[in-house]
Scaffold this motif. Structure first.
Motif, PDB file in Angstrom:
ATOM      1  N   SER A 113       0.844  -1.202   0.000  1.00 48.98           N
ATOM      2  CA  SER A 113       0.000   0.000   0.000  1.00 48.98           C
ATOM      3  C   SER A 113       0.880   1.253   0.000  1.00 48.98           C
ATOM      4  CB  SER A 113      -0.889  -0.007   1.238  1.00 48.98           C
ATOM      5  OG  SER A 113      -0.102   0.173   2.409  1.00 48.98           O
ATOM      6  N   PRO A 114       0.336   2.398  -0.425  1.00 49.44           N
ATOM      7  CA  PRO A 114       1.105   3.644  -0.377  1.00 49.44           C
ATOM      8  C   PRO A 114       1.597   3.969   1.039  1.00 49.44           C
ATOM      9  CG  PRO A 114      -0.942   3.968  -1.603  1.00 49.44           C
ATOM     10  CD  PRO A 114      -1.002   2.584  -1.027  1.00 49.44           C
ATOM     11  N   GLU A 115       0.787   3.666   2.038  1.00 49.40           N
ATOM     12  CA  GLU A 115       1.175   3.934   3.434  1.00 49.40           C
ATOM     13  C   GLU A 115       2.396   3.089   3.819  1.00 49.40           C
ATOM     14  OE1 GLU A 115      -1.933   3.192   2.447  1.00 49.40           O
ATOM     15  OE2 GLU A 115      -3.093   4.999   2.934  1.00 49.40           O
ATOM     16  N   ALA A 116       2.341   1.803   3.465  1.00 52.45           N
ATOM     17  CA  ALA A 116       3.460   0.901   3.771  1.00 52.45           C
ATOM     18  C   ALA A 116       4.706   1.313   2.986  1.00 52.45           C
ATOM     19  CB  ALA A 116       3.079  -0.540   3.450  1.00 52.45           C
ATOM     20  N   LYS A 117       4.516   1.737   1.742  1.00 59.04           N
ATOM     21  CA  LYS A 117       5.668   2.178   0.941  1.00 59.04           C
ATOM     22  C   LYS A 117       6.354   3.380   1.589  1.00 59.04           C
ATOM     23  CE  LYS A 117       4.309   0.538  -3.649  1.00 59.04           C
ATOM     24  NZ  LYS A 117       3.706   0.878  -4.946  1.00 59.04           N
ATOM     25  N   ALA A 118       5.562   4.314   2.108  1.00 60.65           N
ATOM     26  CA  ALA A 118       6.140   5.501   2.752  1.00 60.65           C
ATOM     27  C   ALA A 118       6.969   5.089   3.971  1.00 60.65           C
ATOM     28  CB  ALA A 118       5.036   6.477   3.149  1.00 60.65           C
ATOM     29  N   GLY A 160       7.761   6.334  -6.654  1.00 61.51           N
ATOM     30  CA  GLY A 160       6.513   6.990  -7.028  1.00 61.51           C
ATOM     31  C   GLY A 160       5.638   7.264  -5.821  1.00 61.51           C
ATOM     32  N   THR A 161       6.229   7.237  -4.642  1.00 61.87           N
ATOM     33  CA  THR A 161       5.460   7.361  -3.388  1.00 61.87           C
ATOM     34  C   THR A 161       5.777   8.669  -2.654  1.00 61.87           C
ATOM     35  OG1 THR A 161       5.710   4.962  -3.200  1.00 61.87           O
ATOM     36  CG2 THR A 161       4.853   6.120  -1.271  1.00 61.87           C
ATOM     37  N   CYS A 162       7.044   8.923  -2.391  1.00 61.59           N
ATOM     38  CA  CYS A 162       7.508  10.083  -1.616  1.00 61.59           C
ATOM     39  C   CYS A 162       8.735  10.654  -2.309  1.00 61.59           C
ATOM     40  CB  CYS A 162       7.952   9.672  -0.220  1.00 61.59           C
ATOM     41  SG  CYS A 162       6.660   9.280   0.898  1.00 61.59           S
ATOM     42  N   PRO A 163       8.539  11.599  -3.236  1.00 59.77           N
ATOM     43  CA  PRO A 163       9.662  12.109  -4.031  1.00 59.77           C
ATOM     44  C   PRO A 163      10.832  12.618  -3.181  1.00 59.77           C
ATOM     45  CG  PRO A 163       7.571  13.080  -4.744  1.00 59.77           C
ATOM     46  CD  PRO A 163       7.256  12.216  -3.579  1.00 59.77           C
ATOM     47  N   ILE A 164      10.534  13.264  -2.059  1.00 59.43           N
ATOM     48  CA  ILE A 164      11.606  13.831  -1.230  1.00 59.43           C
ATOM     49  C   ILE A 164      12.483  12.713  -0.650  1.00 59.43           C
ATOM     50  CG2 ILE A 164      12.137  15.179   0.843  1.00 59.43           C
ATOM     51  CD1 ILE A 164       9.503  16.742   0.298  1.00 59.43           C
TER      52      ILE A 164
END
Ligand code: NDP
Ligand code: ZN
Length: 179
Positions: A113-118, A160-164
């Motif tokens: 999930s996007p949350e887990a990726k972050a 593709g999740t958190c560019p920074i």
């Protein structure tokens, strides 16, 4: 309400601090382990600008099941299903051999999930910054090098999740000659 958010966060910090109380990091100073989950949450807030409470709670709790006696049932009762789901996604199955666990992190990264990726991206950034500061106790330089290479493969599946955070990781990979 904002008060609930703050109370939930403090409850996570306290829970993680108690669970990790006897653990140390692998750096030469044997830093208290709790510095790591707090630092991962801080990367998400202070560097990536993330304020999502589920992501931040999961970041604080992300190593409690993998590295302590904490169970997913315990997390779900205390912190709810959404937070527990993210922690589950970033937890390795320690009953598997370590080679297989490392392989599965690469395989599972793209479909998490996007949350887990972050959380995973911030976790990798924290650990790689640690490695840049010094070789962990008992590690050869070859082992460090392999850890950077493996981390890059996991990170490539989280993009593709958190560019920074991704650009901070890319600075490290570039410095190590991996891109
Ligand atoms: P890991 O490779 O899993 O150790 C790295 C982990 O330790 C990090 O992901 C991090 O996890 C945590 N950690 C704690 N302190 C630090 C720190 N200062 N810097 C960076 N990370 C830190 O080691 P394991 O003990 O689980 O060993 C298993 C793996 O190591 C296997 O794949 C095995 O093949 C490999 N290995 C390689 C050797 C070699 O010489 N090449 C020798 C022996 C094993 P977290 O975020 O969970 O805290
Ligand atoms: Zn971690």
């Amino acid at each position: 309400a904002q008060g609930d958010v703050l109370i939930n966060l403090i409850e996570c910090v306290d829970f993680a601090a108690i669970k990790h109380r006897n653990q140390r990091r692998k750096d030469s100073d044997s830093t208290p382990y709790i510095n790591h989950p707090i630092g991962v949450a801080r990367i998400l807030t202070h560097e990536a600008g993330i304020q999502d409470i589920v992501i931040l709670q999961a970041a604080l709790l992300h190593d409690t099941v993998e590295d302590t006696d904490t169970t997913f049932e315990e997390l779900e009762k205390k912190f709810g299903k959404a937070v527990t789901k993210v922690v589950r996604e970033v937890t390795d199955d320690k009953s598997l051999p370590s080679e297989e666990r490392k392989r599965l992190q690469i395989v599972h990264a793209p479909t998490s999930s996007p949350e887990a990726k972050a959380v995973k991206l911030a976790d990798k950034l924290y650990n790689l910054r640690d490695l840049c500061k010094g070789t962990p106790r008992g590690w050869s330089s070859k082992r460090c090098e392999e850890y950077f290479k493996w981390s890059k493969k996991v990170v490539d599946g989280l993009r593709g999740t958190c560019p920074i955070i991704e650009s901070e990781l890319d600075k490290i990979f570039t410095a190590k000659g991996l891109m």
